[in-house]
Scaffold this motif. Structure first.
Motif, PDB file in Angstrom:
ATOM      1  N   THR A  44       0.831  -1.205   0.000  1.00 36.54           N
ATOM      2  CA  THR A  44       0.000   0.000   0.000  1.00 36.54           C
ATOM      3  C   THR A  44       0.865   1.255   0.000  1.00 36.54           C
ATOM      4  N   LEU A  45       1.934   1.270   0.816  1.00 37.76           N
ATOM      5  CA  LEU A  45       2.844   2.412   0.820  1.00 37.76           C
ATOM      6  C   LEU A  45       3.498   2.578  -0.552  1.00 37.76           C
ATOM      7  N   TYR A  46       3.873   1.466  -1.156  1.00 37.55           N
ATOM      8  CA  TYR A  46       4.440   1.516  -2.507  1.00 37.55           C
ATOM      9  C   TYR A  46       3.471   2.216  -3.468  1.00 37.55           C
ATOM     10  N   VAL A  75      10.743   0.757  -1.464  1.00 33.10           N
ATOM     11  CA  VAL A  75       9.645   0.021  -0.828  1.00 33.10           C
ATOM     12  C   VAL A  75       9.266  -1.191  -1.675  1.00 33.10           C
ATOM     13  N   TRP A  76       9.134  -0.989  -2.978  1.00 27.29           N
ATOM     14  CA  TRP A  76       8.809  -2.101  -3.884  1.00 27.29           C
ATOM     15  C   TRP A  76       9.857  -3.201  -3.766  1.00 27.29           C
ATOM     16  N   THR A 103      -6.275  -7.386   4.373  1.00 28.45           N
ATOM     17  CA  THR A 103      -5.245  -7.640   5.376  1.00 28.45           C
ATOM     18  C   THR A 103      -4.576  -6.376   5.887  1.00 28.45           C
ATOM     19  N   ARG A 104      -4.528  -5.351   5.077  1.00 30.03           N
ATOM     20  CA  ARG A 104      -3.748  -4.168   5.431  1.00 30.03           C
ATOM     21  C   ARG A 104      -4.368  -3.381   6.579  1.00 30.03           C
ATOM     22  N   GLU A 105      -3.510  -2.665   7.267  1.00 29.03           N
ATOM     23  CA  GLU A 105      -3.945  -1.704   8.271  1.00 29.03           C
ATOM     24  C   GLU A 105      -3.838  -0.279   7.729  1.00 29.03           C
ATOM     25  N   LEU A 106      -2.981  -0.084   6.740  1.00 35.08           N
ATOM     26  CA  LEU A 106      -2.789   1.216   6.106  1.00 35.08           C
ATOM     27  C   LEU A 106      -3.810   1.366   4.984  1.00 35.08           C
ATOM     28  N   ASP A 107      -4.775   2.220   5.206  1.00 32.28           N
ATOM     29  CA  ASP A 107      -5.838   2.452   4.226  1.00 32.28           C
ATOM     30  C   ASP A 107      -5.414   3.600   3.322  1.00 32.28           C
ATOM     31  N   ASP A 108      -5.370   3.359   2.025  1.00 33.40           N
ATOM     32  CA  ASP A 108      -4.935   4.403   1.097  1.00 33.40           C
ATOM     33  C   ASP A 108      -6.059   5.333   0.657  1.00 33.40           C
ATOM     34  N   SER A 109      -7.289   5.072   1.047  1.00 31.10           N
ATOM     35  CA  SER A 109      -8.408   5.880   0.544  1.00 31.10           C
ATOM     36  C   SER A 109      -8.360   7.348   0.958  1.00 31.10           C
ATOM     37  N   PRO A 110      -7.807   7.722   2.124  1.00 34.66           N
ATOM     38  CA  PRO A 110      -7.796   9.153   2.429  1.00 34.66           C
ATOM     39  C   PRO A 110      -6.687   9.939   1.725  1.00 34.66           C
ATOM     40  N   PHE A 111      -5.791   9.256   1.037  1.00 36.18           N
ATOM     41  CA  PHE A 111      -4.668   9.932   0.398  1.00 36.18           C
ATOM     42  C   PHE A 111      -5.097  10.523  -0.933  1.00 36.18           C
ATOM     43  N   VAL A 112      -4.755  11.783  -1.126  1.00 39.79           N
ATOM     44  CA  VAL A 112      -5.140  12.482  -2.357  1.00 39.79           C
ATOM     45  C   VAL A 112      -3.952  13.267  -2.884  1.00 39.79           C
TER      46      VAL A 112
END
Length: 182
Positions: A44-46, A75-76, A103-112
């Motif tokens: 997700t960070l990638y 990261v990749w 599975t992830r804890e890091l949700d990418d939806s708030p990132f813009v």
């Protein structure tokens, strides 16, 4: 034409109620579950870093396009090693996006996509979440006497701390050595 389904697909079971209850009680997760979260959060960070690399704009485009590129490539580069660590201890590695999302804890939806400062701030926060996840992986691997995995987690923590420092430093005003906390 209907999509063909594999005759013997690999499935990844959701955590059972006992595992969820243990997690709710702040008991450590088992190493395989923890590493599955590490893979999902790292992936997700990638995606976030690569998205910012593609979409950065402004006077400092070149600098941040390159900087975000360094982060996403690093990261990749760690994702495969995390997967191999899961295989080393007998687990199957998730590979479907739906599994990563579950599975992830890091949700990418708030990132813009926004200003460079907004993207740096968001990437710093996401990176910190990965550091937290890596610290948990380190602790669990150490507790389960998986020193190779603990060593790799320690190396990744160190690298993500470097990214945190560089991201924070880029948010500091000229002459201001401190940056806003993420």
């Amino acid at each position: 034409m209907a999509k063909k389904q594999p005759s013997n697909p690999i499935t990844f079971a959701a955590p059972d109620a006992a595992a969820e209850a243990a997690a709710d009680a702040n008991e450590p997760m088992d190493l395989l579950s923890n590493l599955a979260t590490v893979v999902a959060d790292t992936f997700t960070l990638y995606i976030i870093a690569h998205g910012f690399h593609w979409n950065v704009r402004g006077d400092e485009f070149s600098q941040y396009h390159e900087f975000f590129g360094e982060i996403y490539k690093d990261v990749w580069g760690s994702v495969d090693s995390w997967g191999e660590n899961i295989r080393k201890i007998g687990g199957d590695v998730q590979f479907r996006l739906t599994d990563f999302i579950a599975t992830r804890e890091l949700d990418d939806s708030p990132f813009v996509v926004g200003t460079i400062a907004e993207m740096v701030t968001q990437l710093l926060a996401a990176n910190q979440m990965v550091i937290d996840c890596l610290n948990e992986a380190f602790a669990v691997a150490t507790a389960e006497n998986q020193q190779g995995i603990a060593n790799f987690a320690a190396e990744r923590i160190d690298q993500h701390q470097k990214w945190a420092w560089q991201l924070s430093a880029s948010l500091a005003d000229d002459g201001d050595e401190t940056a806003p906390a993420a």
